[in-house]
Design an enzyme around this catalytic site. Structure first.
Site, PDB file in Angstrom:
ATOM      1  N   ASP A   3       0.863  -1.194  -0.060  1.00 38.66           N
ATOM      2  CA  ASP A   3       0.001   0.036  -0.156  1.00 38.66           C
ATOM      3  C   ASP A   3       0.858   1.283  -0.005  1.00 38.66           C
ATOM      4  O   ASP A   3       2.158   1.114   0.197  1.00 38.66           O
ATOM      5  CB  ASP A   3      -1.076   0.009   1.444  1.00 38.66           C
ATOM      6  CG  ASP A   3      -2.063   1.030   1.315  1.00 38.66           C
ATOM      7  OD1 ASP A   3      -2.578   1.344   0.154  1.00 38.66           O
ATOM      8  OD2 ASP A   3      -2.145   1.636   2.351  1.00 38.66           O
ATOM      9  N   ASP A  59      -0.253   5.266   0.941  1.00 39.39           N
ATOM     10  CA  ASP A  59      -0.485   5.892   1.552  1.00 39.39           C
ATOM     11  C   ASP A  59      -0.721   5.677   3.323  1.00 39.39           C
ATOM     12  O   ASP A  59      -1.206   4.414   3.445  1.00 39.39           O
ATOM     13  CB  ASP A  59      -2.107   6.637   1.491  1.00 39.39           C
ATOM     14  CG  ASP A  59      -2.341   7.496   0.261  1.00 39.39           C
ATOM     15  OD1 ASP A  59      -1.446   8.450   0.194  1.00 39.39           O
ATOM     16  OD2 ASP A  59      -3.024   7.231  -0.656  1.00 39.39           O
TER      17      ASP A  59
END
Length: 342
Positions: free
Chosen positions: A26, A28
């Protein structure tokens, strides 16, 4: 296929970057926050890549194109090609293309990432409900997305046009704190129309399928900061996961996690990819990791010992998840977490 209920974090005698061929990362809250690299991210990813691990970046944020994301990561010191970036925009565009003919018009409520992904699938992005769209797609459009865009979606949906959403993350990390995500915007349209979108992003299968198709991963490790997207997505895809505590998930949320939100491994940040993971073992009525022993009392979790805070958290997870079984732990772990500084 049913899965065994996870009751403790796993250990690993190998560095995770050696035990898995591909990291599905991922962005963010894991690699960066508010555009700036998170501490230790650049160095950890460089070391993992130098050791032969393939790095792929998997994001529910549909705003930016893979080219833009790759350029951003490269500027941060993480050399990245556009093909290493998989977005929920790509996943939802594939989902739409499987239901509509080539050349179909799609009303876009979001940013350039959606438009590029739709064109890649032979679909035509349009901007108005009056452009005779065959579908509506909604993705994160940035904090300045005009309110009128939601109205355009509602007008089209009210005419019977199918509605798709890239993802339903309620929040997104920013440099100033937690901001509303695409899920909050989707809720606006849901309330106004009473409709339900088809959703592609994590933790749902279309995103996992898109990721595996684009990376060819055989032994993937999902690395994320969110229980309800990254970790649940790994659970749904039946692959292992590493939760890092650099984003939205805190210790209390981790202890209360139901089975589909329990990660395989837990670490402070991306340095956890470069090391083995300590074993959590049974110790009498409780669980031990490192210098800590955790037990589940009548109404609270209890912690004894000393040492690395993360070892204490891992032991607490075992006590909490075992006590909860297939539910969510409701025992008070506040005192134990405070002792760990978490």
């Amino acid at each position: 296929m049913s899965q065994a209920v996870r009751t403790r974090p796993d250990g690993s005698g190998q560095a995770l970057s050696e035990a898995y061929d591909t990291a599905l990362l991922d962005l963010d809250g894991v690699v960066y926050a508010g555009g700036s690299a998170i501490a230790y991210a650049v160095e950890s990813l460089s070391t993992a890549r130098a050791g032969g691990m393939h790095l792929a970046y998997v994001t529910n944020n549909a705003l930016r194109t893979p080219d833009t994301v790759a350029a951003h990561l490269t500027a941060l010191g993480i050399p990245t090609e556009a093909g290493d970036v998989i977005t929920s925009a790509q996943a939802v565009a594939r989902l739409i293309s499987e239901q509509l003919p080539a050349g179909a018009r799609v009303l876009v409520i979001g940013g350039e990432g959606l438009r590029v992904a739709l064109r890649e699938r032979g679909l035509e992005p349009v901007e108005s409900a009056d452009d005779d769209p065959a579908a509506v797609v909604q993705g994160f459009g940035g904090l300045d997305l005009p309110w009128g865009r939601f109205a355009e979606a509602c007008y089209a949906i009210a005419r019977g046009v199918p509605w798709f959403a890239s993802n339903t993350d309620l929040t997104i990390p920013s440099a100033r704190g937690i901001a509303p995500g695409n899920g909050a915007a989707v809720q606006v349209v849901r309330i106004a129309t009473g409709a339900e979108p088809q959703v592609a992003g994590k933790p749902l299968p279309p995103m996992h399928r898109e990721t595996i198709l684009r990376t060819g991963a055989e032994r993937p490790l999902v690395v994320g900061d969110r229980l309800d997207t990254d970790i649940e997505g790994a659970f749904n895809g039946e692959v292992d996961s590493l939760l890092v505590l650099t984003g939205v998930t805190d210790g209390a949320q981790l202890l209360a996690a139901p089975p589909q939100h329990r990660p395989t491994y837990v670490d402070a940040d991306l340095r956890g990819m470069l090391t083995g993971q300590p074993e959590v073992v049974e110790a009498g009525a409780g669980f031990r990791c490192g210098g800590w022993t955790a037990t589940a009392g009548p109404d609270r979790l209890e912690l004894d010992g000393e040492g690395e805070a993360l070892d204490g958290l891992r032991a607490l997870c075992a006590a909490a998840w075992t006590a909860a079984g297939e539910g969510s732990c409701e025992l008070d772990g506040g005192k134990a977490l405070a002792r760990l500084g978490l």
